[in-house]
Design an enzyme around this catalytic site. Structure first.
Site, PDB file in Angstrom:
ATOM      1  N   HIS A 130       0.833  -1.216   0.000  1.00 14.54           N
ATOM      2  CA  HIS A 130       0.000   0.000   0.000  1.00 14.54           C
ATOM      3  C   HIS A 130       0.866   1.263   0.000  1.00 14.54           C
ATOM      4  CE1 HIS A 130      -3.791  -2.204   0.954  1.00 14.54           C
ATOM      5  NE2 HIS A 130      -2.953  -3.041   1.535  1.00 14.54           N
ATOM      6  N   ASN A 149     -10.212  -2.960   2.462  1.00 13.07           N
ATOM      7  CA  ASN A 149      -9.891  -2.970   1.038  1.00 13.07           C
ATOM      8  C   ASN A 149     -11.161  -2.743   0.225  1.00 13.07           C
ATOM      9  OD1 ASN A 149      -7.128  -3.442   1.209  1.00 13.07           O
ATOM     10  ND2 ASN A 149      -7.309  -5.662   1.037  1.00 13.07           N
TER      11      ASN A 149
HETATM   12 FE1  HDE Z   1      -2.304  -4.879   5.526  1.00 12.97          FE
HETATM   13  N1  HDE Z   1      -0.492  -4.077   5.994  1.00 12.97           N
HETATM   14  N2  HDE Z   1      -1.633  -6.697   6.155  1.00 12.97           N
HETATM   15  N3  HDE Z   1      -4.069  -5.787   4.936  1.00 12.97           N
HETATM   16  N4  HDE Z   1      -2.986  -3.151   4.868  1.00 12.97           N
HETATM   17  C1  HDE Z   1      -0.158  -2.797   5.816  1.00 12.97           C
HETATM   18  O1  HDE Z   1       0.895  -1.527   7.475  1.00 12.97           O
HETATM   19  C2  HDE Z   1      -0.516  -6.913   6.890  1.00 12.97           C
HETATM   20  C3  HDE Z   1      -4.400  -7.088   5.090  1.00 12.97           C
HETATM   21  C4  HDE Z   1      -4.258  -2.851   4.450  1.00 12.97           C
HETATM   22  O2  HDE Z   1      -3.143   3.387   3.943  1.00 12.97           O
HETATM   23  C5  HDE Z   1       1.167  -2.460   6.460  1.00 12.97           C
HETATM   24  O3  HDE Z   1       1.145   0.659   7.941  1.00 12.97           O
HETATM   25  C6  HDE Z   1      -0.441  -8.294   7.321  1.00 12.97           C
HETATM   26  C7  HDE Z   1      -5.802  -7.287   4.859  1.00 12.97           C
HETATM   27  C8  HDE Z   1      -4.352  -1.456   4.079  1.00 12.97           C
HETATM   28  O4  HDE Z   1      -1.550   3.238   5.435  1.00 12.97           O
HETATM   29  C9  HDE Z   1       1.626  -3.791   7.099  1.00 12.97           C
HETATM   30  C10 HDE Z   1      -1.560  -8.892   6.804  1.00 12.97           C
HETATM   31  C11 HDE Z   1      -6.302  -6.042   4.563  1.00 12.97           C
HETATM   32  C12 HDE Z   1      -3.080  -0.934   4.320  1.00 12.97           C
HETATM   33  C13 HDE Z   1       0.469  -4.694   6.732  1.00 12.97           C
HETATM   34  C14 HDE Z   1      -2.309  -7.881   6.080  1.00 12.97           C
HETATM   35  C15 HDE Z   1      -5.209  -5.118   4.613  1.00 12.97           C
HETATM   36  C16 HDE Z   1      -2.262  -2.012   4.815  1.00 12.97           C
HETATM   37  C17 HDE Z   1       2.145  -1.769   5.567  1.00 12.97           C
HETATM   38  C18 HDE Z   1      -1.977 -10.350   6.933  1.00 12.97           C
HETATM   39  C19 HDE Z   1      -7.746  -5.676   4.196  1.00 12.97           C
HETATM   40  C20 HDE Z   1      -2.617   0.483   4.053  1.00 12.97           C
HETATM   41  C21 HDE Z   1       2.216  -0.328   6.063  1.00 12.97           C
HETATM   42  C22 HDE Z   1      -2.062 -10.799   8.246  1.00 12.97           C
HETATM   43  C23 HDE Z   1      -8.701  -5.956   5.242  1.00 12.97           C
HETATM   44  C24 HDE Z   1      -2.965   1.392   5.170  1.00 12.97           C
HETATM   45  C25 HDE Z   1       1.385  -0.293   7.239  1.00 12.97           C
HETATM   46  C26 HDE Z   1      -2.517   2.796   4.832  1.00 12.97           C
HETATM   47  C27 HDE Z   1      -0.918  -1.860   5.200  1.00 12.97           C
HETATM   48  C28 HDE Z   1       0.445  -5.955   7.161  1.00 12.97           C
HETATM   49  C29 HDE Z   1      -3.506  -8.181   5.373  1.00 12.97           C
HETATM   50  C30 HDE Z   1      -5.392  -3.720   4.338  1.00 12.97           C
HETATM   51  C31 HDE Z   1       2.964  -4.306   6.634  1.00 12.97           C
HETATM   52  C32 HDE Z   1       0.679  -8.909   8.131  1.00 12.97           C
HETATM   53  C33 HDE Z   1      -6.574  -8.605   4.970  1.00 12.97           C
HETATM   54  C34 HDE Z   1      -5.569  -0.730   3.534  1.00 12.97           C
HETATM   55  O5  HDE Z   1       1.739  -3.688   8.486  1.00 12.97           O
END
Ligand code: HDE
Length: 701
Positions: A85, A158
């Site tokens: 993202h 999402n």
């Molecule tokens: Fe994320 N995800 N994600 N994700 N995600 C990040 O956090 C992560 C997942 C989502 O505009 C990171 O601050 C893991 C699902 C959005 O700043 C990080 C897992 C969904 C955004 C991270 C998921 C998301 C992130 C990278 C599996 C939808 C952007 C930077 C367990 C429900 C937020 C940060 C923004 C961002 C980890 C799965 C949505 C690396 C470990 C499912 C919208 O922490």
């Protein structure tokens, strides 16, 4: 196991349950230590598929040092760009509930319909870097921070209601596979490469999400026109402590809308900031994007009756089974003052929760509760990122956490511990107003296991494909064909085609035909045979598209001598429909109308291809049209508008150019003899694209 797919170097498998069988189907295991996967400290890993939980359906245990090591390492892989993202667009606004929701939740911001809660929203693509284009085929992040009176609540969702994987321990593998390949550093922001399709084809739980990412949802027309989803099942808790399950949905007031793949490719080249610019300009002109918050609320008994596990993030609950209840609206009414300070530095944490909302044991959510806090340490340089203005709560905040990198405050007083009796004792815990986790009883075996109730990977993929209209199905077929054509390793392509066959015969036939590989595909033996579920028409974007031009753009290509009355009528009609009208002339200085008045252009033709507009008008004098017909840019403008199924109005002199552009008459080609014909153009354009034109123009492939 009958018909086990052939996998390289698969040594042995001892499936005991359908879920275990699923793992055995697709994963290599080894018996020698030389090939054994280990932690960073050399500990051999027995299970790299499941995190450690209190029971297969229970919460993830913090004891899972293997999960934590893997995710910690992953979280700190990039500095300072977000690892996923990275490319985002942010805006400020407010949320307002329609009713008092105390019957289902005690969340303070959902009690008073008069109260407005400040929000910050960041939309993003997932795979590309911060400088990539806005229109790759990708999921869009939809993260909302509510600055409530009881602390920040972050709904980090999402634009697709399900996810690729079921367990957080697979996230680093999944993200590695979709991002650029590590040796060559490409492709940027594209899933069309071997590594991605290798991983997903070995991971059948991705199948449902894949059908969504190959659909129109992955190439939105505008960020103002995307739906949003919390994905996981959460809990709502009322004042009596009663828990109900909930799924969160955002619905755009403008309707959800997408572009065609050919447009997406061209938009990325012509204006990589297309979405960012669109959002910025809409807010700047006071056309504030708006979404409704919808809830699917259900109790344990309902959850038990569903034919899938509500803790499984690869499943959705069709609205036909549990309808949405619209409970409030969110309006984005202020652009950021500084992109870096706000959009870049905002830190969303799924663990930012408020009393009245709680987590479920979804193993993906459980991992996220750890990951986001952790990733900010390297991204924002230490544990004080909550002090950055965009992250700071708007309600009072006080505790005894002190010091650390990037400390911006000067805490006063002698004590930095609790309880204390020196400085008056405060702040102290508050058992009545403070957050308390829902006391879910758990009596379980500590184990690394995927719940058997998570094992059906194909039924909802089939449901999604079969719920689409014919054009949407064709787009999914085209997208799979495009992506798989980019896969160089034939074995991966064949494995994936096998999955498509398991999902739906027509999908498989369409893709194999488009690839010129009729009938091809490995034999796949699903752990649980897919079932035919009742289609869910509410999943289709086209079926529920509103007839509107609101928030859309009409491009009017003019030449010297154009009919002033028609332009005036078009401007009036666009205003009435709340659409934006842009004048495009061969030169940016503008063109003289039929009365000799110079009308300035919003864009020169060279920088405003018709892909930027939802409907197109050629308003040319006979002489001007003859000249345009000699210009490749004007012919391309016209042929693209036609090929992208847009409604196209034109004055009589434009016929030679239409002929050169291959435009054939249909319901979307509207002659503009005079200003009275404008109403006909508007009526046609409100209906959106001319889908009936598409089969005559392109085949999947
Ligand atoms: Fe994320 N995800 N994600 N994700 N995600 C990040 O956090 C992560 C997942 C989502 O505009 C990171 O601050 C893991 C699902 C959005 O700043 C990080 C897992 C969904 C955004 C991270 C998921 C998301 C992130 C990278 C599996 C939808 C952007 C930077 C367990 C429900 C937020 C940060 C923004 C961002 C980890 C799965 C949505 C690396 C470990 C499912 C919208 O922490």
């Amino acid at each position: 196991m009958p018909n086990k797919p052939k996998l390289p170097r698969a040594k042995k498998s001892v499936p005991q349950t359908p879920a275990a069988a699923q793992v055995a189907e697709t994963h290599q295991t080894v018996s020698n230590l030389a090939d054994t996967l280990t932690t960073n400290h050399g500990l051999p890993i027995a299970d790299n598929q499941n995190s450690l939980k209190a029971g297969a359906r229970g919460p993830t245990l913090i004891e899972d040092f293997i999960l934590r090591e893997k995710i910690t390492h992953f979280d700190h892989e990039r500095i300072p760009e977000r690892i996923v993202h990275a490319r985002g667009t942010g805006a400020h606004g407010y949320f307002q509930a329609y009713d008092n929701l105390s019957a289902i939740t005690k969340a303070a911001f959902l009690q008073d319909p008069k109260a407005k809660t400040e929000v910050f929203v960041r939309f993003s693509t997932v795979a590309g870097g911060a400088g990539s284009g806005d229109l790759p085929r990708d999921v869009r992040g939809f993260a909302v921070k509510f600055y409530t009176t009881e602390g920040n609540y972050d709904l980090v969702g999402n634009n697709i209601p399900v996810f690729f994987i079921q367990d957080a321990i697979k996230f680093p593998d999944f993200v590695h596979s979709v991002k650029m390949e590590p040796d060559r550093g490409f492709p940027q922001a594209a899933s069309a490469h071997d590594n991605f399709w290798d991983f997903v084809s070995l991971t059948p739980e991705t199948m449902h999400m894949l059908t969504w990412v190959m659909s129109d949802r992955a190439i939105p027309r505008s960020l103002r026109m995307i739906e949003g989803f919390g994905v996981h099942t959460f809990r709502l808790i009322d004042a009596a402590g009663v828990s109900r399950f909930v799924k969160f949905h955002w619905r755009p007031k403008l309707g959800a809308s997408s572009v065609l793949w050919d447009e997406a490719v061209k938009i990325n080249g012509a204006d990589p900031d297309f979405h960012r610019r669109d959002m910025w300009e809409a807010i700047a002109r006071g056309d504030f994007p708006e979404w409704e918050l919808g809830l699917q609320v259900f109790d344990q008994a309902t959850a038990d009756r569903l034919d899938f596990d509500v803790l499984d993030p690869t499943k959705l609950i069709p609205e036909e089974i549990i309808p949405l209840r619209m409970v409030g609206k969110m309006v984005l009414n202020r652009n950021v003052d500084n992109f870096f300070a706000e959009t870049e530095q905002v830190a969303f944490l799924p663990s930012n929760i408020v009393p009245g909302i709680d987590f479920s044991n979804d193993p993906l959510l459980q991992g996220r509760l750890f990951s986001y806090q952790d990733t900010q340490l390297s991204r924002l340089g230490g544990p004080n990122f909550h002090q950055i203005p965009v992250n700071a709560p708007r309600c009072p905040m006080h505790n005894f956490q002190r010091d650390g990198l990037r400390q911006m405050e000067v805490p006063k007083g002698r004590v930095n511990y609790e309880p204390n009796s020196i400085d008056g004792g405060a702040p102290r815990e508050n058992p009545t107003r403070g957050f308390a986790s829902f006391p879910e009883p758990i009596d379980a075996t500590k184990e690394r296991k995927r719940a058997e109730t998570f094992a059906d990977h194909y039924s909802q993929a089939r449901l999604f494909f079969r719920s689409m209209t014919a054009p949407e199905q064709q787009h999914i077929i085209s997208a799979f064909a495009f992506e798989l054509a980019h896969v160089e390793t034939k074995a991966i392509r064949l494995r994936m085609l096998g999955h498509l066959k398991t999902i739906d015969a027509a999908l498989h036939a369409g893709v194999t035909d488009a690839l010129g590989m009729p009938g091809a595909g490995d034999k796949i033996s699903p752990a649980v045979a897919p079932r035919d579920l009742a289609p869910s028409p509410s999943l289709s974007l086209i079926a529920k598209a509103p007839a509107t031009l609101q928030g859309r753009k009409i491009g009017v290509l003019v030449t010297d001598g154009f009919d002033a009355a028609i332009l005036a009528a078009l401007r009036g009609a666009a205003k009435k429909e709340k659409a934006v009208l842009a004048v495009i002339a061969p030169k940016v200085g503008g063109a003289k109308d039929s009365a000799g008045v110079l009308v300035e252009a919003d864009f020169p033709l060279s920088s405003a291809p018709s892909i930027f507009f939802d409907a197109a008008v050629i308003l040319a004098s006979a002489k001007g049209a003859a000249d345009l017909a000699t210009q490749a840019a004007a012919v391309a403008w016209t042929s693209d508008a036609f090929a992208h199924l847009k409604v196209l109005a034109h004055t009589a002199g434009a016929q030679p150019m239409l002929d050169r552009a291959g435009v054939k008459p249909d319901a979307g080609i509207v002659p503009l003899a005079n200003e009275k014909a404008v109403a006909k153009f508007i009526a046609a354009a409100k209906k959106g694209r001319i889908w009936a034109r598409e089969p005559g123009l392109r085949r999947p492939g």
